[in-house]
Design a protein around this motif. Structure first.
Motif, PDB file in Angstrom:
ATOM      1  N   GLN A   1      39.557  44.578  43.133  1.00 49.75           N
ATOM      2  CA  GLN A   1      40.382  43.413  43.397  1.00 49.75           C
ATOM      3  C   GLN A   1      39.556  42.124  43.377  1.00 49.75           C
ATOM      4  N   GLU A   2      38.350  42.202  43.919  1.00 54.62           N
ATOM      5  CA  GLU A   2      37.474  41.027  43.910  1.00 54.62           C
ATOM      6  C   GLU A   2      37.071  40.669  42.485  1.00 54.62           C
TER       7      GLU A   2
ATOM      8  N   GLU B   1      40.969  49.823  38.794  1.00 51.43           N
ATOM      9  CA  GLU B   1      41.054  50.629  40.012  1.00 51.43           C
ATOM     10  C   GLU B   1      41.707  49.818  41.130  1.00 51.43           C
ATOM     11  N   SER B   2      41.982  50.466  42.202  1.00 56.14           N
ATOM     12  CA  SER B   2      42.661  49.814  43.330  1.00 56.14           C
ATOM     13  C   SER B   2      41.728  49.570  44.502  1.00 56.14           C
ATOM     14  N   THR B   3      40.449  49.627  44.284  1.00 58.82           N
ATOM     15  CA  THR B   3      39.487  49.414  45.357  1.00 58.82           C
ATOM     16  C   THR B   3      39.344  47.926  45.662  1.00 58.82           C
ATOM     17  N   ASP B   4      38.699  47.638  46.811  1.00 58.89           N
ATOM     18  CA  ASP B   4      38.461  46.248  47.182  1.00 58.89           C
ATOM     19  C   ASP B   4      37.545  45.560  46.169  1.00 58.89           C
ATOM     20  N   ALA B   5      36.559  46.293  45.665  1.00 57.54           N
ATOM     21  CA  ALA B   5      35.639  45.710  44.677  1.00 57.54           C
ATOM     22  C   ALA B   5      36.380  45.349  43.394  1.00 57.54           C
TER      23      ALA B   5
ATOM     24  N   ARG C   1      38.865  41.255  39.756  1.00 56.60           N
ATOM     25  CA  ARG C   1      40.035  40.656  39.116  1.00 56.60           C
ATOM     26  C   ARG C   1      40.228  39.208  39.551  1.00 56.60           C
ATOM     27  N   ARG C   2      40.002  38.938  40.840  1.00 55.45           N
ATOM     28  CA  ARG C   2      40.122  37.569  41.332  1.00 55.45           C
ATOM     29  C   ARG C   2      39.077  36.665  40.687  1.00 55.45           C
TER      30      ARG C   2
END
Length: 291
Positions: A224-225, A218-222, A227-228
């Motif tokens: 992205q976190e 997904e493209s949400t902030d969660a 994936r990081r």
């Protein structure tokens, strides 16, 4: 399923006491007997108390333990006096001799915990082996990377189990080829090295699970976190394996100590070297699967 089976093997290895192969457990019942059940703390303490009673009884029968003759023995005062002096001299000579080391009593709590940890580890390895068998059946005809991952994961788990149980490990993909060195830790360094390798593999497995999770796409902030964080774990796993490979000497340069059958101080274990090699293969395959 393969990753879960491998994680179970790693967890079981971490449960196994590191002195399994060197410390006998007097309280453990014979395998497969009718009394094959975990010992209780009360039972261990009762055995310790019984041993104390036997030692006290044996000491009371030692020469000079009772210098007083019973009334009516029929001996004259002079005879009794001479025997008392002889016993006193014998007792003094015995006291001057170096005392034998006292028998080490097993710690009830330690014995109780170690026995249960061994049982839990054995059950975990058995469950892991069953999952590997199921995975082999379900991955028939899969991609070459999946089949390689299964093969190296099984080899890694097999070496872990051998190290945990102090049994000979078989070289990967070579039935009957038993390693030349024993699969017991040469010292605390080997046990710590195995834990470090396990941690590196666990990091790689967790990173792969996060990356393949549907929520990460997904493209949400969660997302992205996540994936990081998955990339951080993957990088950390690589650094661990590179450091381990650089600091653990090659088996060929580490001959066994003469006459002992175990690696000498400062040397390593052939099984640990093979475990490191399998771990590096697993990380490489996970990278290929993730690409």
């Amino acid at each position: 399923m393969i990753g879960h089976a491998l994680s179970m093997a790693i967890e079981s290895s971490n449960l196994s006491p590191t002195d399994t192969a060197s410390t006998p457990t007097a309280t453990a019942p014979r395998e497969g007997s009718a009394t094959d059940r975990p010992p209780t703390l009360r039972g261990i303490e009762a055995r310790n108390n019984a041993a104390d009673v036997r030692r006290s009884a044996a000491a009371s029968q030692a020469p000079g333990a009772s210098p007083v003759e019973p009334y009516g023995s029929g001996k004259t005062a002079g005879q009794i006096r001479n025997e008392v002096e002889q016993r006193t001299a014998a007792a003094a000579a015995g006291a001057a001799a170096p005392a034998e080391p006292a028998a080490v009593r097993p710690d009830p709590v330690a014995a109780f915990a170690k026995d249960h940890l061994r049982r839990q580890a054995r059950q975990g390895f058995e469950a892991s082996n069953r999952l590997f068998e199921k995975a082999a059946q379900s991955t028939s005809g899969s991609s070459p990377e999946i089949n390689r991952f299964l093969s190296h994961a099984k080899s890694y788990a097999r070496i872990l189990q051998a190290l945990s149980e102090g049994k000979p490990a078989v070289a990967p993909e070579t039935a009957g080829n038993v390693l030349s060195s024993p699969t017991v830790f040469a010292g605390p360094a080997d046990a710590l090295m195995v834990k470090l390798v396990n941690h590196g593999v666990s990091q790689a497995l967790d990173s792969s699970r996060l990356t393949s999770s549907a929520s990460v796409t997904e493209s949400t902030d969660a997302a992205q976190e996540l994936r990081r964080h998955a990339q951080e774990m993957k990088d950390d796993s690589r650094r661990i394996m590179e450091s381990v490979a650089a600091n653990y000497p090659a088996t060929a340069t580490r001959p066994q100590a003469a006459g002992s059958g175990t690696p000498a101080a400062g040397q390593g274990n052939e099984s640990v070297t093979m475990l490191i090699q399998e771990a590096r293969e697993l990380l490489q395959i996970l990278d290929q699967i993730g690409d």
